[in-house]
Enzyme design. Structure first.
Site, PDB file in Angstrom:
ATOM      1  N   ASP A 243      -4.856  42.813  21.257  1.00  0.00           N
ATOM      2  CA  ASP A 243      -4.475  41.758  22.196  1.00  0.00           C
ATOM      3  C   ASP A 243      -4.433  42.319  23.623  1.00  0.00           C
ATOM      4  OD1 ASP A 243      -3.332  38.981  22.397  1.00  0.00           O
ATOM      5  OD2 ASP A 243      -1.660  40.059  23.294  1.00  0.00           O
ATOM      6  N   GLU A 295      -9.298  59.240  11.639  1.00  0.00           N
ATOM      7  CA  GLU A 295      -8.582  59.934  10.548  1.00  0.00           C
ATOM      8  C   GLU A 295      -8.787  59.197   9.223  1.00  0.00           C
ATOM      9  OE1 GLU A 295      -4.467  59.903  11.751  1.00  0.00           O
ATOM     10  OE2 GLU A 295      -4.931  60.884  13.660  1.00  0.00           O
TER      11      GLU A 295
END
Ligand code: NOJ
Length: 587
Positions: A243, A295
């Protein structure tokens, strides 16, 4: 109920069209056990935006919830999308419908529990759907523990440093620190009261006063969000829609700035960055998040909500080490004009392509007037301003739907990734007659009724024509009123009905997949000045924006209105062109 019977109907089957002169790529298999498409799935995906409050209500309180979504996932598989994006469902006082988060690691009880979120993710994955969640890093809710701690702490304390607190101007500090105005109307600063009752510092809120902006210069803020991102990645989320990804960083010294009152409320100017939108330093944050995602392997993604212009600036958000996608608002804002549409497509493919990113395409979302209405509004209606009973321009529903269906076929025929906002597959228009007292968007309050805001595009979905709340909620409750005439647009009325908007979407999505249009490449075809026409992987997409029918030769795969030997005005078709015989005009 009819809907339930269909739920048991079993996996979706697609019947690919086979033509001797076209390579047909049949990528379909009934429900894979886990999301498919490889690590590049997002480059071509069609992603369905779910606005949880308005999708489906499982507990009868009039507000949609996570269980309601899980119960309807089969319908999205049936529609033919690849992924869903969920607007926020986190703990929140709901002053901005959940874009005011008070705890980023909890599900709001209105929407369910963390277990419901886990079940939704698992259910979607088992049907082959990816799940993208919203994340709101520019601001928290004023109910967030951090902001409450800041209010009860001294100026310049560690607690206040997580937000944008400043001294006021003037001899008594009773003027705001600068002239910035909030997106929802009124000043972007609110003065606090010290614990002893004296007037205190001011804090910045680019949105509602209940949405204080975080200080992204602070390493404490950055570490906290690294952790929130990991929290949702650990739960199996495939991506995050970020956002206000053009916000976060503010220009040093917070200089005064007066935006164009006619401009989109969330857009940076064309070439000059607004001091609170599109600062260069925001890109460090996205590089950092990209590393966090790495990751988890190569297939998790970041999607930018970045209202910046022009497209070459928007493309900065999706450079190879930043986000994966950015919503293409230039396409959404494009008027119903062939040359403008052609130009925005060309520029999008060039600018996003230049940084190695796919273009996205989007026509509607929870912040803009639905495109089945917007395309028939003959006047400027900037993002977030809405349409209401007293608006100067009222959309013509027939014209709007005709154009919306045609432009949707252009969108789904383009290479890249497309976003579909819940309800557009039913041809829902904007609800333009919501009574003032039922309005819930803070834009309406913040502008003292000056702007209607976004409620008209957020109305709960019609599922069943003859049930309470049109199948949205068993009790008949709805948090926003549904228009009386939406029964005719309910999903059950359109399902399986040839020519319905729902069947047009299903057909187009199936053909898009069969012909690999998302991974294709376009070549423009000149069929006249008011016609948008291009070839993509053997399919010719023709949208007729002129006043006369456009003849063609070939087999129609799908169309936005009935087509025989010519494509009528305000209509689009996907055609398998026949190779031109000697001396024959290919058009
Ligand atoms: C953009 C969201 O899409 C909108 O709904 C929200 O009000 C603002 N950001 C503030 O978070």
């Amino acid at each position: 109920m009819r809907l339930e019977r269909r739920l048991q109907a079993g996996p979706r089957r697609v019947h690919p069209v086979r033509e001797d002169d076209v390579t047909v790529v049949d990528t379909h298999s009934p429900h894979p056990a886990s999301p498919s498409g490889g690590s590049d799935w997002w480059r071509t995906a069609v992603i369905y935006q779910i606005y949880p409050r308005s999708f489906a209500d499982s507990d009868g309180d009039g507000i949609g919830d996570l269980r309601g979504i899980t119960e309807h996932l089969e319908h999205l598989v049936d529609l033919g999308v690849d992924a869903v994006w969920l607007s926020p469902f986190y703990a929140s006082p709901q002053r901005d419908a959940g874009y005011d988060v008070s705890d980023y690691r909890q599900v709001d009880p209105l929407f369910g529990t963390l277990e419901d979120a886990d079940a939704l993710i698992a259910g979607a994955h088992s049907l082959g759907l990816r799940v993208i969640a919203d994340i709101v890093p520019n601001h928290t809710s004023s109910d967030h523990a951090w902001f409450q701690e800041a209010l009860s702490s001294a100026p310049h304390s560690r607690e206040r440093d997580r937000y944008m607190f400043r001294e006021g101007k003037g001899p008594h500090g009773d003027l705001p620190p600068n002239n910035w105005i909030s997106v929802f109307g009124g000043p972007a600063w609110t003065r606090t009261t010290d614990p002893n009752g004296a007037p205190g510092q001011w804090y910045l809120h680019l949105f509602d006063p209940s949405q204080p902006d975080l200080n992204w210069e602070s390493e404490a803020v950055r570490l906290e969000f690294d952790d929130i991102v990991r929290f949702w990645m650990d739960r199996g989320i495939d991506g995050l829609r970020v956002d206000v990804a053009h916000g976060l960083m503010k220009a040093p010294g917070l200089p005064d700035y007066t935006p164009d009152p006619q401009g989109g409320s969330m857009g940076g100017d064309a070439e000059v960055a607004t001091p609170y939108w599109g600062q260069d330093s925001v890109h460090e944050v996205w590089r950092r998040w990209r590393n966090v995602l790495a990751e988890y392997g190569p297939d998790r993604i970041l999607v930018a909500e970045a209202w910046v212009h022009p497209l070459h600036r928007m493309a900065e958000w999706v450079r190879p080490d930043e986000m994966h996608q950015a919503f293409n608002f230039a396409f959404l804002e494009c008027p119903w004009e062939a040359s403008a549409i052609q130009q925005v497509i060309d520029t999008s493919l060039a600018e996003f392509g230049a940084v190695g990113a796919p273009s996205t395409w989007v026509l509607s979302n929870h912040d803009v007037v639905r495109h089945a209405s917007r395309l028939a509004v003959f006047g400027k209606n900037p993002q977030g301003h809405g349409i209401g009973p007293l608006s100067e321009f009222k959309p013509d529903r027939v014209v709007g739907l005709q154009r919306a269906r045609a432009l949707t076929l252009v969108m789904l025929g383009l290479p890249g990734s497309s976003y579909v906002y819940q309800g557009e597959e039913l041809g829902l228009p904007e609800h333009v007659d919501i009574p003032d007292e039922a309005r819930r968007d803070p834009t309406w309050q913040g502008t003292y009724g000056g702007r209607y805001g976004r409620d008209g595009c957020r109305v709960p979905l019609p599922w069943l024509s003859d049930s309470p709340a049109l199948g949205f909620s068993a009790t008949g409750e709805t948090w926003l009123p549904q228009p009386h005439d939406w029964a005719a647009l309910a999903r059950d009325v359109q399902d399986g009905v040839e020519g319905s908007t729902l069947e047009m979407y299903k057909g187009a999505l199936a053909h898009r997949r069969t012909f690999g249009l998302g991974a294709g490449d376009i070549t423009w075809v000149d069929l006249g000045p008011d016609v948008v026409a291009f070839d993509n992987n053997g399919v010719r997409v023709i949208a007729n924006l002129s006043g006369a029918a456009v003849p063609f030769i070939g087999k129609v795969l799908t169309s936005s209105a009935p087509v025989d030997s010519a494509i009528p005005p305000s209509t689009a078709a996907w055609v398998l062109p026949k190779p031109a015989a000697h001396g024959e005009d290919q058009a």
